[in-house]
Design a protein around this motif. Structure first.
Motif, short mmCIF file in Angstrom:
data_model
loop_
_atom_site.label_atom_id
_atom_site.label_comp_id
_atom_site.label_asym_id
_atom_site.label_seq_id
_atom_site.Cartn_x
_atom_site.Cartn_y
_atom_site.Cartn_z
N PHE A 1 -25.36 -63.02 30.52
CA PHE A 1 -24.60 -63.02 29.20
C PHE A 1 -24.57 -61.83 28.96
O PHE A 1 -23.69 -61.02 27.88
CB PHE A 1 -25.32 -64.57 28.67
N LEU A 2 -25.83 -61.62 27.78
CA LEU A 2 -26.48 -60.00 27.41
C LEU A 2 -26.13 -59.10 27.68
O LEU A 2 -25.11 -57.95 27.26
CB LEU A 2 -27.84 -59.87 26.90
N LYS B 1 -15.94 -59.01 25.05
CA LYS B 1 -16.63 -59.47 24.57
C LYS B 1 -16.36 -60.88 24.67
O LYS B 1 -17.13 -61.61 24.06
CB LYS B 1 -17.18 -58.39 23.51
N ILE C 1 -29.65 -59.30 18.38
CA ILE C 1 -28.88 -58.32 19.50
C ILE C 1 -27.22 -58.75 19.68
O ILE C 1 -27.11 -57.87 20.09
CB ILE C 1 -29.60 -59.33 20.62
N LEU C 2 -26.84 -59.77 18.99
CA LEU C 2 -25.50 -60.23 19.24
C LEU C 2 -24.25 -58.90 18.48
O LEU C 2 -23.43 -58.40 18.92
CB LEU C 2 -24.73 -61.23 19.03
N HIS D 1 -29.61 -66.22 31.10
CA HIS D 1 -28.90 -65.53 29.98
C HIS D 1 -28.77 -64.17 29.64
O HIS D 1 -28.42 -63.52 28.82
CB HIS D 1 -30.49 -65.91 29.15
N SER E 1 -24.19 -56.05 20.07
CA SER E 1 -22.96 -55.90 21.51
C SER E 1 -22.13 -55.87 21.61
O SER E 1 -21.05 -55.34 21.55
CB SER E 1 -23.33 -57.01 22.12
N ARG F 1 -19.65 -68.57 27.41
CA ARG F 1 -20.81 -69.10 26.91
C ARG F 1 -21.25 -69.73 26.26
O ARG F 1 -21.27 -70.96 26.12
CB ARG F 1 -21.90 -67.62 26.09
N THR G 1 -17.09 -63.15 26.62
CA THR G 1 -17.98 -63.85 27.50
C THR G 1 -18.59 -64.55 26.39
O THR G 1 -19.13 -65.82 26.37
CB THR G 1 -18.70 -62.36 27.31
N GLU H 1 -23.07 -59.32 29.62
CA GLU H 1 -21.57 -58.42 29.70
C GLU H 1 -21.16 -58.59 28.70
O GLU H 1 -20.24 -57.73 28.23
CB GLU H 1 -21.15 -60.36 30.53
#
Lengths: 302, 416
Positions: free
Chosen positions: A96-97, B3, B223-224, A93, B227, B10, B6, A99
């Motif tokens: 991932f954050l 991003k 949070i996402l 986790h 980013s 995931r 990424t 990156e």
């Protein structure tokens, strides 16, 4: 150069005004406290600084530029409502954050491991987030916000839900980051925390700035002749004494505001005539909380 | 772009390393295998081996004719039924011997034609186990014809007339039989493909919806968003989940192709008996991707405007109806009337197109320009839908609580 400049920003949700003509500046390397009760507009303001939501009017400048997508990698964010993917493994986790903030996967992994070591979580790297306690999840969430070495750290109520041990732990880390030159913008409704930690504060209420400036200046400006009394016995008598303007009685101790002409030492002598036992007497500065109460007529604490 | 990558990574990993993915990947080939297995099973039940029958004719109606009555042949040219007439006396004297030869698989059946067959309507077939139903069916047909002929002769009808009549009947029976076999195969393939396309589109579409919702309710979204942009987030999810689906499809068609090649090597007769073109598997993947991307764009918008599972369930029902109607239409119209004007028009219509066009391709003879135009139109639709959904997504994901009205949601599309 200022790290963050908020210039006359307003935001409305339907008919509710969340932020109204707020302007403030956060200097590079300082800890800036955004203070105010729930619903004052703190979170909205923070979201606008990160361009998660867009202001209806006004400008936000980061390091001299209007918001650019690349700024996201320079900002670390700890939202008030903590959230992680419950079924992801701890290390994965964080990786991932990391990156997502533009780190390479190896770099993200190594930094995450360092932080986990520091937080005594190194033995839990393969645990799923949902299997961690609430407290541990908070730590993970904090690591996620600092993993990518941000130059600006935005923390929304970082101390809420932390026990005293972890509160101190977090405070120490924030001081350490400040020494490294990280700018920290935090919101809190705990005045005491802000008083100890922040270089400058901005007090907001109902979307508007009530006051802002250096903590020491704010206190000087709004200073009152205040004494703190810890006692046992009948406190009601204190209010009868001459020179007393206002009393905030907590039962075992009270904050007493004296008229400007009354000296604390004079006042102390008068206490001897009362039927109370004085345990501590202190001439003190007015707390931020008291200032807030004076300014908006309501308490900030819940 | 990094991003988005990424995010895709995931999504892909969390969707593929699950038990559900493993199970559905394993179940898929079973469905696809049935495309081959059902025709094989049909063929097998009409065995490639001749059936050896001893016939005991107590009625004395057929006597030596019995040996020639069953003139069906197998695909390799050998007779399907090998009938040896046995006199009733011989049978009853050596009954045990005959039954033993049945038990030892020297013969497949003993046929009894009772003396009252013309009035009594029953004939007995003694077998070891009833495993060759299709053969028995065929046998019954032949005997019925023959016995009816005898009955008609008894009734005084001209034998020549009867001959003509019965020939006609047997001719018709054969034609019907052939037609069902080939067409049935194609229809079956089409239905199985449609079913898989529909199931996977719904499965992966709702996966996108639940994913968006999970990010909303677990509050990781903030949070996402600190980013990456909302558009990156949405595309990461759509492409990530979609690539999990693509991998599953690739596993399926690889297994299917391997099975098909193996079948061609082991029993070429069966492999050519139904019209299966490996190119269809290619279209299968293409139309899955087209269906997935248009519906998952809608599903992601639904996930974005809702705040709870129950809410999402209710809000997603229009999208699911939009998926069910084309599915049912393609099953009926696409399979049974692929070349009618309505079918052709529907195969270019948004949401109908992926399943309808694919069904028409499976049923054969769709002009190439229609295929190309259909795929291009679907591509265009996906771009438009994704753009619209992204506008809704961007605003919806930060809204909690009461679900907005449809009009409000549509207004977001035009909002700055």
């Amino acid at each position: 150069m200022q790290a963050v400049v908020v210039d006359n920003v307003s935001k409305k949700y339907d008919e509710i005004i969340a932020v109204k003509n707020i302007s403030l500046e956060v200097g590079q390397g300082e800890i800036f406290g955004l203070l105010g009760p729930n619903g004052a507009g703190k979170t909205s303001l923070m979201r606008m600084i990160m361009n998660i939501i867009v202001p209806d009017s006004g400008r936000i400048i980061l390091w001299g530029d209007p918001f650019k997508e690349k700024h996201k990698s320079q900002i670390g964010y700890l939202p008030e409502e903590r959230g992680l993917y419950p079924r992801m493994k701890l290390l994965h986790h964080l990786q991932f954050l990391g990156e997502m903030k533009g780190m390479s996967s190896k770099e993200a992994r190594n930094t995450a491991l360092q932080w986990l070591e520091k937080f005594n979580l190194a033995d839990r790297v393969d645990r799923k987030i949902q299997d961690l306690s609430k407290g541990l999840q908070q730590k993970v969430q904090f690591i996620a916000s600092v993993l990518h070495h941000p130059s600006l750290l935005i923390l929304d109520e970082p101390f809420s839900g932390l026990d005293p041990v972890n509160t101190k732990f977090l405070k120490d880390i924030l001081m350490e980051m400040k020494r490294e030159g990280v700018t920290i913008l935090l919101s809190t409704h705990l005045m005491e925390q802000a008083e100890k930690l922040c270089d400058r504060i901005c007090l907001v209420n109902r979307g508007e700035v009530v006051l802002q400036g250096k903590v020491s200046e704010v206190k000087r400006k709004y200073h009152h002749n205040t004494v703190l009394l810890e006692y046992t016995g009948d406190g009601n008598q204190v209010a009868m004494l001459p020179g007393v303007e206002e009393i905030n009685d907590y039962g075992n101790y009270m904050e007493i505001r004296l008229s400007d002409k009354t000296l604390p030492s004079q006042f102390f002598k008068q206490l001897g005539g009362l039927n109370i036992e004085v345990r501590r007497f202190e001439a003190t500065e007015t707390s931020l909380n008291q200032i807030f109460i004076d300014l908006v007529g309501e308490t900030i604490e819940e | 772009m990094n991003k988005t990558w990424t995010l895709i990574k995931r999504e892909f990993i969390t969707k593929t390393f699950t038990r559900a993915f493993l199970i559905s990947t394993l179940i898929g080939p079973i469905f696809l295998a049935s495309i081959f297995l059902i025709p094989i099973w049909l063929e097998k039940s009409i065995s490639e081996e001749p059936m050896y029958i001893h016939a005991v004719d107590e009625s004395k109606l057929f006597s030596t004719k019995l040996a020639y009555m069953f003139n069906d042949t197998l695909s390799n040219g050998r007779p399907r039924f090998v009938v040896t007439p046995i006199s009733p006396e011989s049978y009853y004297n050596n009954r045990e011997d005959y039954e033993n030869s049945l038990l030892n698989d020297e013969i497949d059946a003993i046929l009894f034609i009772p003396s009252d067959v013309l009035s009594g309507n029953t004939i007995k077939l003694l077998v070891k186990k009833t495993s060759r139903r299709a053969m028995e069916q065929l046998l019954r047909q032949r005997l019925t014809n023959e016995i009816n002929k005898q009955r008609l002769i008894r009734a005084g009808i001209d034998p020549e007339e009867i001959e003509k009549l019965s020939r006609d009947i047997s001719l018709k029976v054969q034609r019907l039989h052939e037609e069902r076999e080939t067409d049935g195969g194609n229809e079956l393939i089409a239905i199985i493909f449609a079913l898989m396309l529909y199931t996977t589109t719904i499965m992966y579409g709702t996966m996108v919806m639940r994913g968006v919702l999970e990010e909303k309710t677990s509050r990781i979204l903030e949070i996402l968003l600190s980013s990456s942009s909302p558009f990156q987030l949405m595309m990461g999810k759509l492409i990530g989940v979609g690539s999990a689906g693509l991998v599953q499809y690739l596993i399926w068609i690889t297994l299917t192709l391997v099975g098909y090649v193996a079948l061609q090597v082991s029993s070429p007769v069966i492999a050519t008996s139904f019209h299966f073109q490996p190119l269809i598997l290619f279209y299968f993947v293409v139309f899955f991707l087209l269906a997935y991307f248009q519906f998952s764009a809608l599903f992601s918008a639904v996930g974005a405007i809702t705040s709870s599972q129950e809410d999402a369930q209710a809000a997603s029902s229009p999208v699911i109806i939009l998926l069910i109607i084309p599915f049912i239409t393609s099953l009926s119209l696409g399979v049974q009337a692929p070349d009618t004007t309505l079918s052709i028009v529907l195969s270019f219509l948004p949401f109908f197109s992926p399943m309808m066009l694919f069904m028409r391709i499976v049923m054969g003879d769709t002009p190439w320009w229609q295929i190309v135009a259909g795929i291009a139109l679907n591509g265009l639709l996906i771009v438009i839908l994704t753009w619209m959904s992204a506008r809704i997504y961007r605003i919806g994901i930060l809204m909690y609580g009461k679900r907005p009205h449809l009009m409000e949601v549509l207004r977001w599309i035009g909002q700055k």
